[in-house]
Design an enzyme around this catalytic site. Sequence first.
Site, PDB file in Angstrom:
ATOM      1  N   GLY A 142      31.257  89.064-108.344  1.00 52.99           N
ATOM      2  CA  GLY A 142      30.367  88.322-109.226  1.00 52.99           C
ATOM      3  C   GLY A 142      30.851  88.202-110.658  1.00 52.99           C
ATOM      4  O   GLY A 142      30.129  87.708-111.522  1.00 52.99           O
ATOM      5  N   GLU A 180      35.331  93.755-105.687  1.00 55.96           N
ATOM      6  CA  GLU A 180      35.387  92.656-104.720  1.00 55.96           C
ATOM      7  C   GLU A 180      35.306  91.301-105.418  1.00 55.96           C
ATOM      8  O   GLU A 180      34.371  90.539-105.202  1.00 55.96           O
ATOM      9  CB  GLU A 180      34.210  92.766-103.738  1.00 55.96           C
ATOM     10  CG  GLU A 180      34.110  94.091-103.027  1.00 55.96           C
ATOM     11  CD  GLU A 180      32.811  94.248-102.234  1.00 55.96           C
ATOM     12  OE1 GLU A 180      32.759  95.106-101.352  1.00 55.96           O
ATOM     13  OE2 GLU A 180      31.851  93.504-102.495  1.00 55.96           O
ATOM     14  N   PRO A 181      36.263  90.985-106.268  1.00 56.94           N
ATOM     15  CA  PRO A 181      36.187  89.721-106.991  1.00 56.94           C
ATOM     16  C   PRO A 181      36.457  88.537-106.067  1.00 56.94           C
ATOM     17  O   PRO A 181      37.333  88.594-105.213  1.00 56.94           O
ATOM     18  CB  PRO A 181      37.317  89.850-108.016  1.00 56.94           C
ATOM     19  CG  PRO A 181      38.332  90.703-107.327  1.00 56.94           C
ATOM     20  CD  PRO A 181      37.535  91.706-106.540  1.00 56.94           C
ATOM     21  N   GLY A 182      35.693  87.493-106.240  1.00 60.95           N
ATOM     22  CA  GLY A 182      35.976  86.238-105.534  1.00 60.95           C
ATOM     23  C   GLY A 182      36.307  85.195-106.566  1.00 60.95           C
ATOM     24  O   GLY A 182      37.455  84.974-106.941  1.00 60.95           O
ATOM     25  N   ARG A 237      28.747  72.691-104.068  1.00 60.04           N
ATOM     26  CA  ARG A 237      28.142  73.507-105.124  1.00 60.04           C
ATOM     27  C   ARG A 237      27.215  72.735-106.073  1.00 60.04           C
ATOM     28  O   ARG A 237      26.151  73.238-106.413  1.00 60.04           O
ATOM     29  CB  ARG A 237      29.220  74.266-105.911  1.00 60.04           C
ATOM     30  CG  ARG A 237      30.033  75.225-105.023  1.00 60.04           C
ATOM     31  CD  ARG A 237      31.017  76.066-105.811  1.00 60.04           C
ATOM     32  NE  ARG A 237      30.357  77.089-106.587  1.00 60.04           N
ATOM     33  CZ  ARG A 237      30.122  77.044-107.870  1.00 60.04           C
ATOM     34  NH1 ARG A 237      30.541  76.022-108.592  1.00 60.04           N
ATOM     35  NH2 ARG A 237      29.488  78.014-108.477  1.00 60.04           N
ATOM     36  N   TYR A 274      23.614  74.375-105.652  1.00 64.28           N
ATOM     37  CA  TYR A 274      23.253  75.300-106.730  1.00 64.28           C
ATOM     38  C   TYR A 274      23.052  74.610-108.070  1.00 64.28           C
ATOM     39  O   TYR A 274      22.851  75.287-109.072  1.00 64.28           O
ATOM     40  CB  TYR A 274      24.376  76.337-106.940  1.00 64.28           C
ATOM     41  CG  TYR A 274      24.830  77.092-105.734  1.00 64.28           C
ATOM     42  CD1 TYR A 274      23.900  77.731-104.913  1.00 64.28           C
ATOM     43  CD2 TYR A 274      26.177  77.200-105.416  1.00 64.28           C
ATOM     44  CE1 TYR A 274      24.326  78.451-103.803  1.00 64.28           C
ATOM     45  CE2 TYR A 274      26.602  77.921-104.312  1.00 64.28           C
ATOM     46  CZ  TYR A 274      25.672  78.547-103.514  1.00 64.28           C
ATOM     47  OH  TYR A 274      26.088  79.262-102.435  1.00 64.28           O
ATOM     48  N   CYS A 276      25.681  59.648 -97.005  1.00 60.87           N
ATOM     49  CA  CYS A 276      24.363  59.010 -96.974  1.00 60.87           C
ATOM     50  C   CYS A 276      23.277  60.050 -97.156  1.00 60.87           C
ATOM     51  O   CYS A 276      22.656  60.514 -96.195  1.00 60.87           O
ATOM     52  CB  CYS A 276      24.178  58.252 -95.669  1.00 60.87           C
ATOM     53  SG  CYS A 276      25.414  56.967 -95.529  1.00 60.87           S
ATOM     54  N   TYR A 313      34.428  78.843-103.219  1.00 58.81           N
ATOM     55  CA  TYR A 313      33.317  78.233-102.479  1.00 58.81           C
ATOM     56  C   TYR A 313      33.443  76.707-102.468  1.00 58.81           C
ATOM     57  O   TYR A 313      32.459  75.985-102.490  1.00 58.81           O
ATOM     58  CB  TYR A 313      31.962  78.684-103.054  1.00 58.81           C
ATOM     59  CG  TYR A 313      31.905  80.179-103.206  1.00 58.81           C
ATOM     60  CD1 TYR A 313      31.672  80.983-102.102  1.00 58.81           C
ATOM     61  CD2 TYR A 313      32.165  80.789-104.438  1.00 58.81           C
ATOM     62  CE1 TYR A 313      31.684  82.364-102.224  1.00 58.81           C
ATOM     63  CE2 TYR A 313      32.180  82.166-104.564  1.00 58.81           C
ATOM     64  CZ  TYR A 313      31.941  82.954-103.456  1.00 58.81           C
ATOM     65  OH  TYR A 313      31.961  84.309-103.576  1.00 58.81           O
TER      66      TYR A 313
END
Length: 429
Positions: A243, A277-279, A316, A320, A359, A388
């Site tokens: 995060g 745990e970096p993404g 995304r 979000y 669409c 992502y």
Amino acid sequence: MDLFRYKGGRLFAEDVDVERIAAQVGTPAYLYSQGTFIDHLGKMQEAYRELDTTICFSVKACGNIHILKLMARHGSGFDIVSGGELYRVQQAGADLSKVVYAGVGKTDEEIVSALQAGIGCFNIESEQELENLSRLAQQHARSSDAKINAALRVNPDIEYQTHAYLTTGKKDTKFGVDIERAVAVFEKYGKSWSVRLSTIHVHLGTGGKTIDPYVEAVKKILPLIDRLRQKGHAIEALDLGGGYGADYETETVPSAEEYAAGIVPLLKGKNLRLILEPGKSICANAAILLTRVLYTKMGASKRFVIVDAGMNDLIRPSLYGAFHFIWPTQTEPQFVPTVRSQDLRVEGSETVDIVGPICEGADFLAKDRSIPPVQRGDLMAVFTAGAYGFTMASNYNARPRAPEILVDGSQFEIIRRRETYEDLVAPER
Ligand SMILES: *Cc1c(COP(=O)(O)O)cnc(C)c1O
């Protein structure tokens, strides 16, 4: 930091003019910069060097095998959340002892494959899951002397300023167990013979922009670890999850060094290994999504730019409300962006909605965005698309997924080809 920069009004990925890549592979296409991955991983390794730290890159953020290999080669372990991701890291030849496995809904089949693979740690999210792991471990562990390592995911109940779908460290999310419950779980299972509960795991969420929640979490977790140790539980490691921020806008989040400056002093001398745990902090800035303008049109009150990448390629913004900086890859000198920012307004630009071909009203990449004038055929870059992005891409509207290209200096390589129509129907009978 990333290696996508304008030179003489043309966008380059490292040393390659992105137009050259688009001309060869078509659009839409994901373009990754190898140097950016390595730089971000290296900065994180450096920032935490004072502690015994294992970095486990989050596969769900960006899972191409070629990229996983690259990360493994530079010393990264992996954070996985499914049997499919386990398969990916195995294909990449990862050191499986540096793999941690999280997720609230691990199936028996997935747990057994991970046991047989000999992964480093199971990050447990409930008592039932722990009981199930213990049962399966007795039946399937690789050898009787190798104890299975598990971490208990603790939910420290911390505010994390982000989109509601992206917070995972609050009491009423589905993730982990709360601190009080954690003590009870250790009392009940902490000395179970088939599973060694030796780590505390927290993952607060994603998309935050300050280090405060991490500092607060460590301050809440350390007393828990003390309590558990006093009760005779051998807590060896703290897994602080992921995060950490990525620069969707120029320099709006703390650097790896700044996070570490808050976290490391709290953990020094505590005799704890640290797992991270970096993404997105590693991979978001390591890619752009290249897309071409198909049409422009004037609506009743808005101007639309219709591009060939849609929500199936990058969901995304729709899912979000995420911001991605979008800009033409070739511009007049006065339009070369000085920063990537939501508020960037350049004299002579137009305000448009940038939308895809799907669409579906939710199919947009940007709304009310100020960009230099563009026309049919222009190439545009959607920045910070490495996390992502491709991993959430779908075939909605029967659209083949975009290729993934890796740039290294002046070279580039297709690491996943564009899907074909045959690929779309291949599993159907
Ligand atoms: C998604 C996830 C991560 C990575 O999150 P980023 O925001 O990409 O850093 C790390 N750990 C767990 C358990 C996750 O679910």
